[in-house]
Design an enzyme around this catalytic site. Structure first.
Site, PDB file in Angstrom:
ATOM      1  N   GLU A 127      22.581  15.164  71.021  1.00 35.91           N
ATOM      2  CA  GLU A 127      23.733  15.962  71.446  1.00 35.91           C
ATOM      3  C   GLU A 127      24.977  15.068  71.539  1.00 35.91           C
ATOM      4  O   GLU A 127      24.898  13.962  72.069  1.00 35.91           O
ATOM      5  CB  GLU A 127      23.393  16.523  72.839  1.00 35.91           C
ATOM      6  N   PHE A 128      26.082  15.560  71.023  1.00 29.86           N
ATOM      7  CA  PHE A 128      27.347  14.839  71.197  1.00 29.86           C
ATOM      8  C   PHE A 128      27.962  15.261  72.521  1.00 29.86           C
ATOM      9  O   PHE A 128      28.069  16.446  72.814  1.00 29.86           O
ATOM     10  CB  PHE A 128      28.324  15.156  70.055  1.00 29.86           C
ATOM     11  N   ILE A 129      28.346  14.312  73.317  1.00 27.58           N
ATOM     12  CA  ILE A 129      29.003  14.631  74.603  1.00 27.58           C
ATOM     13  C   ILE A 129      30.458  14.184  74.544  1.00 27.58           C
ATOM     14  O   ILE A 129      30.751  13.035  74.184  1.00 27.58           O
ATOM     15  CB  ILE A 129      28.261  13.950  75.778  1.00 27.58           C
ATOM     16  N   ASP A 138      18.469   0.429  82.494  1.00 24.36           N
ATOM     17  CA  ASP A 138      19.508  -0.505  82.029  1.00 24.36           C
ATOM     18  C   ASP A 138      20.868   0.031  82.471  1.00 24.36           C
ATOM     19  O   ASP A 138      21.779   0.236  81.669  1.00 24.36           O
ATOM     20  CB  ASP A 138      19.442  -0.614  80.493  1.00 24.36           C
TER      21      ASP A 138
HETATM   22  N1  LIG Z   1      25.636  11.320  73.039  1.00 23.16           N
HETATM   23  C1  LIG Z   1      26.818  10.765  72.856  1.00 23.16           C
HETATM   24  N2  LIG Z   1      27.899  11.527  72.579  1.00 23.16           N
HETATM   25  C2  LIG Z   1      29.111  10.958  72.352  1.00 23.16           C
HETATM   26  N3  LIG Z   1      29.326   9.640  72.368  1.00 23.16           N
HETATM   27  C3  LIG Z   1      28.294   8.833  72.651  1.00 23.16           C
HETATM   28  C4  LIG Z   1      26.995   9.347  72.913  1.00 23.16           C
HETATM   29  N4  LIG Z   1      26.165   8.310  73.168  1.00 23.16           N
HETATM   30  C5  LIG Z   1      26.898   7.203  73.090  1.00 23.16           C
HETATM   31  N5  LIG Z   1      28.193   7.507  72.775  1.00 23.16           N
HETATM   32  C6  LIG Z   1      29.295   6.564  72.546  1.00 23.16           C
HETATM   33  O1  LIG Z   1      28.943   5.702  71.499  1.00 23.16           O
HETATM   34  C7  LIG Z   1      29.000   4.349  71.901  1.00 23.16           C
HETATM   35  C8  LIG Z   1      27.816   3.597  71.302  1.00 23.16           C
HETATM   36  O2  LIG Z   1      26.601   4.143  71.804  1.00 23.16           O
HETATM   37  P1  LIG Z   1      25.460   3.210  72.386  1.00 23.16           P
HETATM   38  O3  LIG Z   1      26.012   2.380  73.491  1.00 23.16           O
HETATM   39  O4  LIG Z   1      24.294   4.078  72.669  1.00 23.16           O
HETATM   40  O5  LIG Z   1      25.218   2.300  71.121  1.00 23.16           O
HETATM   41  P2  LIG Z   1      24.200   1.124  70.872  1.00 23.16           P
HETATM   42  O6  LIG Z   1      24.729   0.326  69.718  1.00 23.16           O
HETATM   43  O7  LIG Z   1      22.829   1.684  70.719  1.00 23.16           O
HETATM   44  O8  LIG Z   1      24.254   0.401  72.232  1.00 23.16           O
HETATM   45  P3  LIG Z   1      24.455  -1.058  72.764  1.00 23.16           P
HETATM   46  O9  LIG Z   1      24.848  -1.934  71.663  1.00 23.16           O
HETATM   47  O10 LIG Z   1      25.543  -0.843  73.796  1.00 23.16           O
HETATM   48  O11 LIG Z   1      23.129  -1.390  73.387  1.00 23.16           O
HETATM   49  C9  LIG Z   1      28.956   4.379  73.412  1.00 23.16           C
HETATM   50  O12 LIG Z   1      29.711   3.326  73.955  1.00 23.16           O
HETATM   51  C10 LIG Z   1      29.558   5.702  73.757  1.00 23.16           C
HETATM   52  O13 LIG Z   1      30.951   5.572  73.883  1.00 23.16           O
END
Ligand SMILES: Nc1ncnc2c1ncn2[C@@H]1O[C@H](COP(=O)(O)OP(=O)(O)OP(=O)(O)O)[C@@H](O)[C@H]1O
Length: 329
Positions: A128-130, A233
């Protein structure tokens, strides 16, 4: 040809520590395993995602490990992460963690939809996009809702999780255990201490840390420890708020553990007084909370030492030294 992927948690190229025997499929797979077409992300969005067209794909910044995109469609927006080199096990663990938290219906987390392999190698997750709001949200609500998740998320299998996952990029072992003190000593502290020995040859921190790990029992006197569903985390990068100002937590390393372990990243989470007040109204503070606080920080300091190097060593070492003195071991 449709190829089924992800039938074992971790591909043979993954570190063996990550490998766990598969559980019965009925138990552990709330998600269908992806079949691989040319673009399994697009295929899913245009079938089970109920979209008839994708109108825009835009990059989302902020993550370090994965590449993230927003997919806008006529059926709403989806959030997609890709990793070019790691197989689907990492995203399977993320999906299972998000799903466990989502099912509690307490604090908002993105609903996970699908994970799988990419035909060109690597893997993806669709969720889901939030739409995030502009503020970091209400600390009181964050504390209350997190406590409600801890209260609701119980396990009859003990401490651990159905899959291993990662904390940062370090493996996190979640083999079920009925004994929290042993689980924390071995799978959390012991694992990181061995890593420091292997990675840096740091015999001092390893030996003192192991001495501590074997002696932490008295810190838990008069406490009843129930397994609670933890995000695992929880630092400021994984905390946000939606358009309505409701707290949202992301990117978990879930397992069932002592609720106090959730505060292990509090040194970079910015929890204030109202957060703790609200939290303890729902999950009352247990005897000895203060004396265990640093013990729960220690796991994450050790992980930061292993991930980012010697800048974090002194924080970990001084916690170990202090406890060795207090516990007179
Ligand atoms: N479900 C979501 N809907 C919209 N934006 C999101 C969602 N999940 C994460 N984001 C945005 O996307 C960015 C990257 O997501 P996330 O931190 O999960 O990436 P990652 O590369 O897996 O993590 P990290 O490197 O921080 O461990 C987040 O900082 C957040 O701003």
């Amino acid at each position: 040809m449709a190829v089924h992927v992800g039938l074992s948690y971790f591909p043979s190229s993954s570190p063996s520590l990550l490998h766990r025997p598969p559980l019965s499929s009925a138990k552990r797979r709330p998600f269908a395993v992806a079949a691989m077409g040319d673009d399994p992300i697009k295929e899913w969005i245009l079938s089970e995602g109920k979209a008839t067209q994708i109108t825009k794909i835009s990059p989302v910044g902020g993550g370090c490990i994965n590449q993230a995109n927003r997919y806008d469609t006529d059926a709403g927006s989806f959030f997609v992460k890709r990793n070019r080199s790691i197989g689907p096990s990492m995203f399977e663990a993320e999906a299972l963690g998000l799903s466990a938290m989502y099912e509690m219906q307490t604090i908002r987390v993105p609903k996970p939809f699908k994970f799988g392999s990419l035909p060109s190698g690597g893997s993806y997750i669709i969720m889901e996009f939030i739409e995030f709001g502009s503020s970091r949200g209400n600390q009181f609500e964050l504390g209350r809702k997190l406590a409600e998740m801890h209260k609701a998320g119980k396990s009859d299998k003990g401490f651990g999780f159905d899959v291993n996952n990662t904390i940062g990029s370090t493996p996190q072992i979640n083999t079920w255990s009925s004994d929290w003190v042993q689980f924390y000593a071995e799978e959390r502290l012991g694992f990181q201490l061995r890593l420091a020995l292997d990675r840096y040859g740091d015999r001092t921190i390893y030996e003192k840390g192991q001495r501590l790990a074997k002696s932490i029992g008295p810190l838990f006197d008069n406490v009843t420890i129930e397994p609670c569903l933890l995000h695992g985390d929880l630092w400021s990068g994984n905390i946000s708020s939606d358009k309505n100002g409701e707290p949202v937590i992301l990117d978990p390393a879930c397992y069932y553990g002592h609720n106090e372990a959730e505060f292990g990243m509090s040194w970079c989470a910015g929890f204030g007084g109202s957060f703790y007040d609200a939290y303890f109204q729902v999950m009352p503070k247990q005897p000895g909370f203060e004396k265990r606080r640093d013990l729960y920080l220690l796991y994450h300091y050790l992980n930061h030492y292993n991930l980012f190097g010697s800048g974090y060593r002194s924080s970990a070492m001084s916690i170990i030294d202090d406890y060795l003195q207090i516990l007179q071991t």
